[in-house]
Design an enzyme around this catalytic site. Structure first.
Site, short mmCIF file in Angstrom:
data_model
loop_
_atom_site.label_atom_id
_atom_site.label_comp_id
_atom_site.label_asym_id
_atom_site.label_seq_id
_atom_site.Cartn_x
_atom_site.Cartn_y
_atom_site.Cartn_z
CG HIS A 119 42.10 43.86 32.20
ND1 HIS A 119 41.23 43.43 33.19
CD2 HIS A 119 43.03 44.62 32.82
CE1 HIS A 119 41.64 43.90 34.35
NE2 HIS A 119 42.72 44.63 34.16
CB CYS A 151 64.12 52.51 60.79
SG CYS A 151 64.37 53.94 61.84
NE ARG A 181 47.60 45.15 31.38
CZ ARG A 181 47.11 44.88 32.60
NH1 ARG A 181 47.51 45.59 33.64
NH2 ARG A 181 46.22 43.92 32.76
NE ARG A 237 40.28 38.66 33.60
CZ ARG A 237 39.79 39.34 32.56
NH1 ARG A 237 39.05 38.74 31.66
NH2 ARG A 237 40.05 40.61 32.40
C1 LIG Z 1 43.71 40.68 33.49
C2 LIG Z 1 43.09 40.96 34.83
N1 LIG Z 1 41.86 40.52 35.09
C3 LIG Z 1 41.25 40.74 36.28
C4 LIG Z 1 41.87 41.48 37.28
C5 LIG Z 1 41.15 41.71 38.58
O1 LIG Z 1 40.94 43.09 38.82
P1 LIG Z 1 40.23 43.58 40.16
O2 LIG Z 1 41.17 43.29 41.28
O3 LIG Z 1 40.06 45.06 39.96
O4 LIG Z 1 38.96 42.84 40.29
C6 LIG Z 1 43.15 41.98 37.04
C7 LIG Z 1 43.83 42.74 38.08
O5 LIG Z 1 44.53 43.68 37.90
C8 LIG Z 1 43.78 41.73 35.77
O6 LIG Z 1 45.01 42.19 35.50
#
Ligand SMILES: Cc1ncc(COP(=O)(O)O)c(C=O)c1O
Length: 380
Positions: A165, A310, A136, A221
């Site tokens: 990621h 609606c 991505r 994260r």
């Molecule tokens: C780059 C990145 N890191 C961390 C996350 C956190 O993911 P999650 O909500 O599954 O913990 C996301 C969420 O989509 C993300 O795009």
């Protein structure tokens, strides 16, 4: 009983639940916690949530967009922030001025960051985004070392982190995540050998944080766990996490309609006998999807939404709650009495995931917080 004297539809955000969830994450790891607060903290309201996660021990905020980062800074959040996604070139200076870290994955970006840093007279803080399998965003793993070298040499750029990621950490098969973690570790080994390892290596989203302690590295994260929602049906939160959002409205009218009366646009629903039909001021412009089969809670019971949804209103078949009256609370998801509708149940009905359900509440839905715990309550 009047359920809310001010609003037609509102979301109750439990900041104590958010703090509880972050504390559970903090206790589960040696790593730091970056709170993923993109998209207005998954619809929960980024400013109060940023304060709550900080109180509970999260040290970083991760956002998707420049605008989100600036909103948080302007609101007075002075902790570290990383923009995880794309930074439009014309906004780089603002981020440097605001001391916000940026993701970098190309030489062209790096040059733009360095130029902006020299103009601002402050260093650009960067985290190198490596694509290990999501396909991505990010530099391919085999090219990461070269770009890291350029970052290190570049005047005015602080190399703070490297990250990737995971694409499939919420699935039962750990194979693809093991593979991605291995690829990231290889990059980090090469960086170490070259004396280029930055202070922070991070990869684990909620699913990986729960299932793969080896992926914790220097920082988690996490997003969805903070809000007490499962990453997927196959990857569920352990006991103790609490959902933080309940979405509510109230009955605005109750009518007794004779048999054969059409309800809402197109008269898709026609009463089969004399029926009590209730109207509720929530609709697709609030994020309540225009699909059939919706269910809500009223009087502690599940009742069907009938007729078309609606823009601003829905209709309920109230025969199952004979005493329902104008002003009664209607729960779109959340608890009422001993009944509960989870965001995940709504997601199943809507053919999507719980993430999209909570992110999908429009700004028109007022977020309400426990003001005792909130320094800045947007409800006031
Ligand atoms: C780059 C990145 N890191 C961390 C996350 C956190 O993911 P999650 O909500 O599954 O913990 C996301 C969420 O989509 C993300 O795009």
């Amino acid at each position: 009983m009047l359920s809310n004297e001010k609003f037609s539809t509102w979301a109750e955000i439990d900041l104590a639940a958010i703090e509880n969830n972050v504390r559970l994450l903090v206790q589960s790891t040696e790593a730091q916690i970056m709170a993923g607060l993109k998209a207005n903290a998954y619809g929960h309201g980024v400013i109060p949530v940023s304060q709550a996660v900080r109180r509970a021990g999260a040290t970083w905020c991760g956002l998707a967009r420049v605008e989100e980062a600036m909103e948080l800074r302007y609101a007075g959040y002075d902790g570290p922030i990383l923009v995880l996604g794309f930074t439009a070139p014309g906004r780089v200076r603002s981020l440097i001025e605001a001391d916000v870290a940026m993701a970098v994955w190309s030489e062209a970006q790096l040059e733009a960051f360095a130029l902006a840093a020299s103009e601002v007279g402050k260093p650009a803080r960067v985290h190198l985004k490596v694509d290990t399998g999501m396909s991505r965003l990010g530099i391919p793993a085999e090219k990461a070392l070269k770009l890291a070298g350029r970052i290190e040499q570049q005047q005015g750029v602080d190399f703070e982190g490297v990250f990737t990621h995971f694409a499939r950490a919420d699935e039962p098969d750990p194979g693809p995540t093991i593979e991605q973690e291995r690829a990231l570790r290889l990059v980090v080994e090469r960086l170490e050998e070259a004396g280029l390892r930055p202070p922070l290596v991070h990869a684990a989203n909620t699913a990986a944080s729960l299932t793969r302690p080896s992926s914790h590295l220097d920082m988690l994260r996490v997003g969805i766990a903070i809000f007490g929602l499962h990453p997927s049906p196959d990857c569920r939160l352990p006991e103790g996490f609490q959902p933080a959002m309940a979405w509510k409205s109230q009955l605005s009218q109750v009518q007794r309609l004779p048999k054969g009366r059409g309800v809402s646009y197109g008269h898709e629903y026609v009463t089969r006998k004399t029926e009590r039909i209730g109207t509720v001021p929530v609709g697709y412009a609030d994020g309540f999807r225009r699909v059939s089969g919706n269910v809500v809670l009223i009087g502690g019971r599940r009742v069907p939404v009938v007729g078309r949804v609606c823009m601003d209103q829905i209709s309920l078949q109230l025969d199952g709650v004979a005493d329902a009256q104008v002003g009664d609370e209607v729960v779109l998801f959340g608890e009422q009495g001993s009944e509960r509708i989870r965001a995940g149940e709504v997601a199943e009905r809507w053919g999507t995931i719980n993430y999209e359900v909570v992110c999908g509440l429009s700004p028109r839905v007022r977020r309400i917080y426990d003001s005792k715990k909130t320094e800045q309550n947007p409800d006031t």
